[in-house]
Design a protein around this motif. Structure first.
Motif, PDB file in Angstrom:
ATOM      1  N   LEU A  57       1.733  55.982 -17.577  1.00  0.00           N
ATOM      2  CA  LEU A  57       2.555  55.680 -16.544  1.00  0.00           C
ATOM      3  C   LEU A  57       2.263  56.801 -15.205  1.00  0.00           C
ATOM      4  O   LEU A  57       2.502  56.404 -14.205  1.00  0.00           O
ATOM      5  CB  LEU A  57       3.958  55.584 -16.612  1.00  0.00           C
ATOM      6  N   GLY A  58       1.559  57.916 -15.688  1.00  0.00           N
ATOM      7  CA  GLY A  58       1.540  59.012 -14.606  1.00  0.00           C
ATOM      8  C   GLY A  58       0.981  60.151 -15.464  1.00  0.00           C
ATOM      9  O   GLY A  58       1.065  60.208 -16.588  1.00  0.00           O
ATOM     10  N   GLY A  59       0.550  61.196 -14.244  1.00  0.00           N
ATOM     11  CA  GLY A  59       0.152  62.375 -14.828  1.00  0.00           C
ATOM     12  C   GLY A  59      -1.428  62.444 -14.973  1.00  0.00           C
ATOM     13  O   GLY A  59      -1.992  61.684 -14.440  1.00  0.00           O
ATOM     14  N   ALA A  60      -1.677  63.338 -15.805  1.00  0.00           N
ATOM     15  CA  ALA A  60      -3.414  63.963 -15.997  1.00  0.00           C
ATOM     16  C   ALA A  60      -3.822  62.935 -16.929  1.00  0.00           C
ATOM     17  O   ALA A  60      -3.245  62.192 -17.541  1.00  0.00           O
ATOM     18  CB  ALA A  60      -3.308  65.455 -16.477  1.00  0.00           C
ATOM     19  N   THR A  61      -4.805  62.613 -16.710  1.00  0.00           N
ATOM     20  CA  THR A  61      -5.906  61.902 -17.544  1.00  0.00           C
ATOM     21  C   THR A  61      -6.423  62.542 -18.594  1.00  0.00           C
ATOM     22  O   THR A  61      -6.624  63.759 -18.650  1.00  0.00           O
ATOM     23  CB  THR A  61      -7.214  61.607 -16.686  1.00  0.00           C
ATOM     24  N   ILE A  62      -6.216  61.925 -19.670  1.00  0.00           N
ATOM     25  CA  ILE A  62      -6.642  62.550 -20.988  1.00  0.00           C
ATOM     26  C   ILE A  62      -7.934  62.668 -21.206  1.00  0.00           C
ATOM     27  O   ILE A  62      -8.748  61.897 -20.969  1.00  0.00           O
ATOM     28  CB  ILE A  62      -5.750  61.678 -22.201  1.00  0.00           C
ATOM     29  N   LYS A  63      -8.352  64.011 -21.234  1.00  0.00           N
ATOM     30  CA  LYS A  63      -9.912  64.469 -21.382  1.00  0.00           C
ATOM     31  C   LYS A  63     -10.054  64.825 -22.586  1.00  0.00           C
ATOM     32  O   LYS A  63      -9.918  65.888 -22.856  1.00  0.00           O
ATOM     33  CB  LYS A  63     -10.073  65.360 -20.224  1.00  0.00           C
ATOM     34  N   GLY A  64     -10.923  64.132 -23.523  1.00  0.00           N
ATOM     35  CA  GLY A  64     -11.678  64.571 -24.568  1.00  0.00           C
ATOM     36  C   GLY A  64     -10.521  64.578 -25.659  1.00  0.00           C
ATOM     37  O   GLY A  64     -10.622  65.217 -26.871  1.00  0.00           O
ATOM     38  N   ALA A  65      -9.047  64.229 -25.573  1.00  0.00           N
ATOM     39  CA  ALA A  65      -8.018  64.227 -26.563  1.00  0.00           C
ATOM     40  C   ALA A  65      -7.398  62.752 -26.690  1.00  0.00           C
ATOM     41  O   ALA A  65      -7.356  61.978 -25.755  1.00  0.00           O
ATOM     42  CB  ALA A  65      -7.291  65.400 -26.491  1.00  0.00           C
ATOM     43  N   SER A  66      -6.653  62.498 -27.574  1.00  0.00           N
ATOM     44  CA  SER A  66      -5.990  61.360 -27.963  1.00  0.00           C
ATOM     45  C   SER A  66      -4.592  61.729 -28.080  1.00  0.00           C
ATOM     46  O   SER A  66      -4.183  62.695 -28.582  1.00  0.00           O
ATOM     47  CB  SER A  66      -6.444  60.401 -29.216  1.00  0.00           C
ATOM     48  N   VAL A  67      -3.599  60.911 -27.674  1.00  0.00           N
ATOM     49  CA  VAL A  67      -2.181  60.945 -27.855  1.00  0.00           C
ATOM     50  C   VAL A  67      -1.777  59.955 -28.675  1.00  0.00           C
ATOM     51  O   VAL A  67      -1.823  58.843 -28.496  1.00  0.00           O
ATOM     52  CB  VAL A  67      -1.430  60.995 -26.637  1.00  0.00           C
ATOM     53  N   GLU A  68      -1.167  60.251 -29.940  1.00  0.00           N
ATOM     54  CA  GLU A  68      -0.554  59.219 -30.840  1.00  0.00           C
ATOM     55  C   GLU A  68       0.939  59.041 -30.697  1.00  0.00           C
ATOM     56  O   GLU A  68       1.630  60.217 -30.855  1.00  0.00           O
ATOM     57  CB  GLU A  68      -0.986  59.563 -32.108  1.00  0.00           C
ATOM     58  N   GLN A  89       4.276  50.823 -35.571  1.00  0.00           N
ATOM     59  CA  GLN A  89       3.005  50.719 -35.252  1.00  0.00           C
ATOM     60  C   GLN A  89       2.716  52.084 -34.486  1.00  0.00           C
ATOM     61  O   GLN A  89       3.112  52.308 -33.529  1.00  0.00           O
ATOM     62  CB  GLN A  89       2.563  49.569 -34.511  1.00  0.00           C
ATOM     63  N   LEU A  90       1.365  52.708 -35.055  1.00  0.00           N
ATOM     64  CA  LEU A  90       0.869  53.947 -34.435  1.00  0.00           C
ATOM     65  C   LEU A  90       0.132  53.402 -33.181  1.00  0.00           C
ATOM     66  O   LEU A  90      -0.870  52.554 -33.574  1.00  0.00           O
ATOM     67  CB  LEU A  90       0.130  54.728 -35.514  1.00  0.00           C
ATOM     68  N   LEU A  91       0.517  53.966 -32.073  1.00  0.00           N
ATOM     69  CA  LEU A  91      -0.372  53.771 -30.730  1.00  0.00           C
ATOM     70  C   LEU A  91      -1.206  55.096 -30.596  1.00  0.00           C
ATOM     71  O   LEU A  91      -0.674  56.030 -30.402  1.00  0.00           O
ATOM     72  CB  LEU A  91       0.506  53.222 -29.830  1.00  0.00           C
ATOM     73  N   THR A  92      -2.619  54.677 -30.120  1.00  0.00           N
ATOM     74  CA  THR A  92      -3.243  55.873 -29.709  1.00  0.00           C
ATOM     75  C   THR A  92      -3.893  55.643 -28.207  1.00  0.00           C
ATOM     76  O   THR A  92      -4.515  54.596 -27.889  1.00  0.00           O
ATOM     77  CB  THR A  92      -4.491  55.972 -30.821  1.00  0.00           C
ATOM     78  N   PHE A  93      -3.339  56.663 -27.659  1.00  0.00           N
ATOM     79  CA  PHE A  93      -3.948  56.515 -26.119  1.00  0.00           C
ATOM     80  C   PHE A  93      -4.694  57.447 -25.920  1.00  0.00           C
ATOM     81  O   PHE A  93      -4.938  58.635 -26.321  1.00  0.00           O
ATOM     82  CB  PHE A  93      -2.746  56.770 -25.356  1.00  0.00           C
ATOM     83  N   ASN A  94      -5.831  57.207 -24.989  1.00  0.00           N
ATOM     84  CA  ASN A  94      -6.909  58.072 -24.470  1.00  0.00           C
ATOM     85  C   ASN A  94      -7.381  57.588 -23.369  1.00  0.00           C
ATOM     86  O   ASN A  94      -6.936  56.871 -22.511  1.00  0.00           O
ATOM     87  CB  ASN A  94      -8.086  58.190 -25.589  1.00  0.00           C
ATOM     88  N   GLN A  95      -8.568  58.155 -22.800  1.00  0.00           N
ATOM     89  CA  GLN A  95      -9.055  57.783 -21.548  1.00  0.00           C
ATOM     90  C   GLN A  95      -9.604  56.193 -21.264  1.00  0.00           C
ATOM     91  O   GLN A  95      -9.609  55.685 -20.393  1.00  0.00           O
ATOM     92  CB  GLN A  95     -10.539  58.629 -21.301  1.00  0.00           C
ATOM     93  N   SER A  96     -10.098  55.822 -22.612  1.00  0.00           N
ATOM     94  CA  SER A  96     -10.209  54.453 -22.466  1.00  0.00           C
ATOM     95  C   SER A  96      -9.327  53.502 -23.011  1.00  0.00           C
ATOM     96  O   SER A  96      -9.200  52.327 -22.654  1.00  0.00           O
ATOM     97  CB  SER A  96     -11.403  53.981 -23.310  1.00  0.00           C
ATOM     98  N   SER A 126       1.502  62.997 -32.217  1.00  0.00           N
ATOM     99  CA  SER A 126       0.376  64.187 -31.893  1.00  0.00           C
ATOM    100  C   SER A 126       0.033  63.973 -30.660  1.00  0.00           C
ATOM    101  O   SER A 126      -0.295  63.005 -30.040  1.00  0.00           O
ATOM    102  CB  SER A 126      -0.587  64.444 -33.089  1.00  0.00           C
ATOM    103  N   ALA A 127      -0.756  65.185 -30.040  1.00  0.00           N
ATOM    104  CA  ALA A 127      -1.499  65.107 -28.648  1.00  0.00           C
ATOM    105  C   ALA A 127      -2.392  66.247 -28.825  1.00  0.00           C
ATOM    106  O   ALA A 127      -2.986  66.853 -28.016  1.00  0.00           O
ATOM    107  CB  ALA A 127      -0.425  65.413 -27.783  1.00  0.00           C
ATOM    108  N   ALA A 128      -3.080  66.495 -30.057  1.00  0.00           N
ATOM    109  CA  ALA A 128      -4.263  67.532 -30.073  1.00  0.00           C
ATOM    110  C   ALA A 128      -3.889  68.919 -29.582  1.00  0.00           C
ATOM    111  O   ALA A 128      -4.760  69.370 -28.974  1.00  0.00           O
ATOM    112  CB  ALA A 128      -5.510  66.923 -29.316  1.00  0.00           C
ATOM    113  N   GLY A 129      -2.418  69.280 -29.688  1.00  0.00           N
ATOM    114  CA  GLY A 129      -2.210  70.636 -29.328  1.00  0.00           C
ATOM    115  C   GLY A 129      -1.543  70.520 -27.865  1.00  0.00           C
ATOM    116  O   GLY A 129      -1.066  71.644 -27.310  1.00  0.00           O
ATOM    117  N   TYR A 130      -1.504  69.285 -27.147  1.00  0.00           N
ATOM    118  CA  TYR A 130      -0.937  69.308 -25.973  1.00  0.00           C
ATOM    119  C   TYR A 130       0.348  68.672 -25.818  1.00  0.00           C
ATOM    120  O   TYR A 130       0.813  68.133 -24.725  1.00  0.00           O
ATOM    121  CB  TYR A 130      -2.016  68.561 -25.071  1.00  0.00           C
ATOM    122  N   GLU A 131       0.937  68.853 -27.159  1.00  0.00           N
ATOM    123  CA  GLU A 131       2.447  67.950 -27.243  1.00  0.00           C
ATOM    124  C   GLU A 131       3.459  68.416 -26.014  1.00  0.00           C
ATOM    125  O   GLU A 131       4.026  67.756 -25.597  1.00  0.00           O
ATOM    126  CB  GLU A 131       3.102  68.227 -28.536  1.00  0.00           C
TER     127      GLU A 131
END
Length: 293
Positions: A57-68, A89-96, A126-131
């Motif tokens: 919904l807003g904020g920075a674009t995920i670059k090279g990482a996924s948020v679960e 259900q586990l949802l995975t958000f990324n750039q695409s 998880s967010a690849a260390g960006y939680e």
């Protein structure tokens, strides 16, 4: 987040460079917001499923990482296994992948009931260390289930009743004839005059009958008036004339007839048990009368 080093280089004697190396770390403090869009959903039982939508919904674009993010359902007045299918259900958000729909099955439990709700929630996995830079908002959504299938039929147990006048009461049974109730249904009940007239022959009745899961049958008692007169059988009617709520409630039969059978007898006979008359009188005056009743 990334880092780089800075080094001091020089040959200024007698100046000593120490420490001549330092590390610089640049932290990304841009936040990412993921949530339900929208947060309110409405579904009919006949639809079979409801689809929740989750988006960045807003904020920075995920670059090279996924948020679960974990999607899961939660009971409200609607219960998992009875009204809807429990879903995780586990949802995975990324750039695409910036938008993910999840469908939850709706169960037809066969009951005519009030609108019921359940919820869905999001939990960060998880967010690849960006939680610390990920916000879930809104993290809850509500689905309202509307019953558009399961109707009920309510009506009189018989299309006609007969009672003796001296029985004191006419008792009429009204029942849920088809379907199952989980919500309350209020139906006005009244008597309608015929050859029998209230209050001379019966007690005028106008009441509200309330049916629900624990009360699918109601017996209405209508007082009968024994007027002491020998007369023909008389009749009146009982009927429903409105339903609250309406919609999927059918009233059939909506009217029933009630016959009052007269129990008052009369005795008719001669006024005397014997008469005496002269033969020259020419006629005999006999008196016939109602002796009783």
């Amino acid at each position: 987040t990334f880092s780089y080093s800075l080094t001091l280089i020089g040959e200024l004697t007698p100046v000593m460079l120490s420490p001549n190396v330092t590390m610089v770390t640049i932290m990304d403090n841009n936040t990412l917001t993921i949530g339900f869009d929208p947060i309110q959903y409405t579904v009919n039982v006949s639809d079979g499923y409801v689809t929740f939508n989750m988006s960045i919904l807003g904020g920075a674009t995920i670059k090279g990482a996924s948020v679960e993010v974990m999607f899961s359902t939660k009971d409200g007045t609607a219960l998992a296994g009875q009204d809807y299918i429990q879903t995780s259900q586990l949802l995975t958000f990324n750039q695409s992948t910036t938008n993910i729909p999840v469908s939850v099955g709706i169960i037809n439990n066969g009951y005519y009931e009030d609108d019921i709700i359940f919820q869905a929630k999001l939990t960060l996995q998880s967010a690849a260390g960006y939680e610390q830079f990920v916000t879930l908002s809104p993290a809850m959504a509500t689905a309202t289930i509307i019953d558009d299938i399961n109707g009920v039929t309510i009506g009189f147990g018989q299309t006609g009743y007969s009672f003796f006048e001296n029985q004191r009461y006419a008792h009429v049974t009204v029942s849920v004839l088809q379907g199952q109730l989980k919500k309350s249904v209020a139906i006005p009940f009244r008597t309608i005059r015929g050859t029998a007239v209230g209050p001379d022959d019966y007690a005028v009745t106008d009441i509200i009958l309330v049916f629900n899961a624990s009360t699918p049958n109601i017996t209405v008692y209508i007082a009968l008036v024994d007027d002491g007169l020998a007369e023909d059988d008389e009749s009146f009617a009982a009927q429903f004339y409105a339903v609250t709520p309406s919609g999927l409630v059918t009233i059939a039969p909506a009217t029933t007839g009630i016959t009052i059978i007269d129990t008052n007898s009369v005795t008719i006979g001669f006024g005397k048990q014997s008469y005496q008359v002269s033969k020259h009188q020419g006629s005999i005056p006999l008196k016939i009368q109602v002796l009783r009743g």
